[in-house]
Design a protein around this motif. Sequence first.
Motif, PDB file in Angstrom:
ATOM      1  N   VAL A  23       0.581 -51.243 -19.224  1.00  0.00           N
ATOM      2  CA  VAL A  23      -0.462 -50.739 -18.327  1.00  0.00           C
ATOM      3  C   VAL A  23      -1.809 -51.397 -18.625  1.00  0.00           C
ATOM      4  CG1 VAL A  23      -1.804 -48.653 -17.826  1.00  0.00           C
ATOM      5  CG2 VAL A  23       0.702 -48.559 -17.851  1.00  0.00           C
TER       6      VAL A  23
ATOM      7  N   SER B  64       5.579 -39.896 -22.783  1.00  0.00           N
ATOM      8  CA  SER B  64       4.510 -39.902 -21.783  1.00  0.00           C
ATOM      9  C   SER B  64       3.185 -40.125 -22.508  1.00  0.00           C
ATOM     10  CB  SER B  64       4.468 -38.573 -21.025  1.00  0.00           C
ATOM     11  OG  SER B  64       5.725 -38.291 -20.432  1.00  0.00           O
TER      12      SER B  64
ATOM     13  N   LEU C  12      -1.589 -52.507 -10.942  1.00  0.00           N
ATOM     14  CA  LEU C  12      -0.490 -51.845 -11.664  1.00  0.00           C
ATOM     15  C   LEU C  12       0.784 -51.833 -10.823  1.00  0.00           C
ATOM     16  CD1 LEU C  12      -2.504 -48.930 -13.294  1.00  0.00           C
ATOM     17  CD2 LEU C  12      -1.563 -50.959 -14.441  1.00  0.00           C
TER      18      LEU C  12
ATOM     19  N   LEU D  36       6.413 -52.312 -14.415  1.00  0.00           N
ATOM     20  CA  LEU D  36       5.812 -51.033 -14.022  1.00  0.00           C
ATOM     21  C   LEU D  36       6.294 -50.592 -12.651  1.00  0.00           C
ATOM     22  CD1 LEU D  36       2.064 -51.421 -15.076  1.00  0.00           C
ATOM     23  CD2 LEU D  36       3.861 -50.123 -16.229  1.00  0.00           C
TER      24      LEU D  36
ATOM     25  N   VAL E 270       8.673 -48.610 -16.526  1.00  0.00           N
ATOM     26  CA  VAL E 270       7.697 -47.645 -17.008  1.00  0.00           C
ATOM     27  C   VAL E 270       6.921 -47.165 -15.780  1.00  0.00           C
ATOM     28  CG1 VAL E 270       5.601 -47.358 -18.405  1.00  0.00           C
ATOM     29  CG2 VAL E 270       7.543 -48.678 -19.288  1.00  0.00           C
TER      30      VAL E 270
ATOM     31  N   VAL F 268       3.878 -45.279 -13.796  1.00  0.00           N
ATOM     32  CA  VAL F 268       2.445 -45.019 -13.965  1.00  0.00           C
ATOM     33  C   VAL F 268       1.909 -44.352 -12.704  1.00  0.00           C
ATOM     34  CG1 VAL F 268       1.813 -47.345 -13.154  1.00  0.00           C
ATOM     35  CG2 VAL F 268       0.222 -46.081 -14.624  1.00  0.00           C
TER      36      VAL F 268
ATOM     37  N   TRP G 284      -1.832 -41.918 -16.190  1.00  0.00           N
ATOM     38  CA  TRP G 284      -0.714 -41.223 -16.832  1.00  0.00           C
ATOM     39  C   TRP G 284       0.513 -42.114 -16.736  1.00  0.00           C
ATOM     40  CZ3 TRP G 284       0.694 -37.227 -19.696  1.00  0.00           C
ATOM     41  CH2 TRP G 284       1.966 -36.665 -19.558  1.00  0.00           C
ATOM     42  N   LEU G 285       1.280 -42.202 -17.807  1.00  0.00           N
ATOM     43  CA  LEU G 285       2.494 -43.036 -17.759  1.00  0.00           C
ATOM     44  C   LEU G 285       3.655 -42.356 -18.470  1.00  0.00           C
ATOM     45  CD1 LEU G 285       3.219 -44.618 -20.697  1.00  0.00           C
ATOM     46  CD2 LEU G 285       1.033 -45.709 -20.166  1.00  0.00           C
ATOM     47  N   CYS G 286       4.866 -42.714 -18.056  1.00  0.00           N
ATOM     48  CA  CYS G 286       6.095 -42.262 -18.700  1.00  0.00           C
ATOM     49  C   CYS G 286       7.049 -43.449 -18.805  1.00  0.00           C
ATOM     50  CB  CYS G 286       6.813 -41.184 -17.882  1.00  0.00           C
ATOM     51  SG  CYS G 286       5.889 -39.669 -17.625  1.00  0.00           S
TER      52      CYS G 286
END
Lengths: 342, 342
Positions: free
Chosen positions: A143, A249, A269, A275, A298, A300, A316-318
């Motif tokens: 990210v 996360s 992104l 991503l 991933v 976002v 926010w990302l996981c």
Amino acid sequence: MTPVAAANPQTVAILGATGAVGQELLALLKERAFPIKELRLLASPRSAGALLPWQGQNLEVQPVSAAALQGVDLLLASAGGSVSRQWAPLAVEQGAVVIDNSSAFRLDPEVPLVVPEVNPQAALQHKGIIANPNCTTILLSLVLAPLAARRPLKRVIVSTYQSASGAGARAMEELRELSSTVLAGGEPVSEVLPYSLAFNLFLHNSALQANGYCEEELKMLNETRKIMGLSNLCLSATCVRVPVLRAHSEAVNLEFEQPFPVQEARELLAAAPGLELIEDFAANRFPMPSDVTGRDAVAVGRIRQDLSNPNALELWLCGDQIRKGAALNAIQIAELLQGIGR
Amino acid sequence: MTPVAAANPQTVAILGATGAVGQELLALLKERAFPIKELRLLASPRSAGALLPWQGQNLEVQPVSAAALQGVDLLLASAGGSVSRQWAPLAVEQGAVVIDNSSAFRLDPEVPLVVPEVNPQAALQHKGIIANPNCTTILLSLVLAPLAARRPLKRVIVSTYQSASGAGARAMEELRELSSTVLAGGEPVSEVLPYSLAFNLFLHNSALQANGYCEEELKMLNETRKIMGLSNLCLSATCVRVPVLRAHSEAVNLEFEQPFPVQEARELLAAAPGLELIEDFAANRFPMPSDVTGRDAVAVGRIRQDLSNPNALELWLCGDQIRKGAALNAIQIAELLQGIGR
């Protein structure tokens, strides 16, 4: 040590084959049809003897030894720092390239620390060992990189929500068992993790440094700096273990030298490799661990202008901890060396 | 409306008596021996009829009505914003003081928003209604207040780890049920929460505003400003629901106008009312939800100098969402009005 060419690996070994990451490495080699002549499954003597399926047969996990490493072209090591320190240099001496998932060599200036989407060129400078970064750091770097490439990145404040898988397969099993205990009205008593994670959470229990940060948090600082080539990047992390099985996360606050328009960040992104944008403001739908479990991308989302600083963004990302946080990233490095990166 | 004196309440009513907070209000009135002549349990018609134990008898929950509110001196309302908007003004007209746990009146300039350890004097300025703040905000304010009183506080960045209880008793039950489903190998399907929280987590699902923040996050900004009397305080929150039953945690980054020595912050927090320092660096032991569940104190720890900013501190807190995050704070306000605050 002279640079070792990694072209055309014939014999691949997984060290730590019975662990959560080892099993995922095995699955990914198959899924991605990695070119292999011979596969060897290795582990500590304690874990040796297990049978794991590979190409229609059952391969027995062998105890790691100098002999077992002879003829290995590519060693994927995921058995902890002390095991890597013991065996990786020997494997390199015997002609292997080692992609090491432990923290043993990550900050060694002679060892590239690689996230293929971020600094692929570094992998080609290796002298036998390439380090796979810490899981939270890999996810974060995906990210940070496209944004930092556009405008100078100054400071990152990150809070993590890390799954049990980061502590290994036994921690995942303990989370399941102790959750059952709590649901049945019992008192959970942990043995693998320092405290019960069942309907509970705790600050990451890696060793604390004199500055009050734990090792996991300092890995995020130091490894991010190295991967991104930003030796002065400011970063403060709070790492937390949460009762989730295998996806991490992160809540990320990014401060730049100047304002960064949200829509521009979103477009960067959305287009960045590795991503996936999950961001539906109308439906209030953003990334969740369940979105990324068992998946490569991933996720976002909820990118927004920080209300408290005109030069900062929040997002926010996981990401799947075992996959992109560990095994997938290692396999992508191997593919990069083979010239078959995607 | 003229100010209503709250001295010597004789008749107390709980509106929303069957909810998670309502039940805790009932328990706390007993536990703290709050002076009561008559207790009335009220709820929406849907929830009326239940029997709840009080002083050796079973009290029936009555449907809320103008008649049911007649003669009430103190109304503890915890049945949601629309219920409070409908009934609180009527209760005040009929002579009651209302301590309202909903968000309906929190930002009304005529209504004090009170955390007794932080701004007790505000409670005494009420005109009939006193608002109880949002749960995450109450917990945060206990930590901010003693520090901001020492050195000017500039900016707060907070990431929350919020329990199911914040969404009510049914959400807690759903977390238990869906966790059982997952452990049995089934597919969890949520009905109360928007997504399954079983071994999963998601960004707080309150309504999103045009700036990309959700209401819960903006409550933290606006309510903190009001409670602390710092109308220009900068604060950016990321609110996350996690699979924990009834305690919230928060990772907090605090930026001051100048450096704040860690040891000084630690001493201030250790001595501050409502807080308990859980901080053992040698044993790697800091606050966890399981430490505070069912307890009054908010636990704080791992206070450290932010590596990324010489004027900032990092810290971690946990507090029982139903207790200090809601019911206890409301009872403390009632005690304050009675002159029996502790």
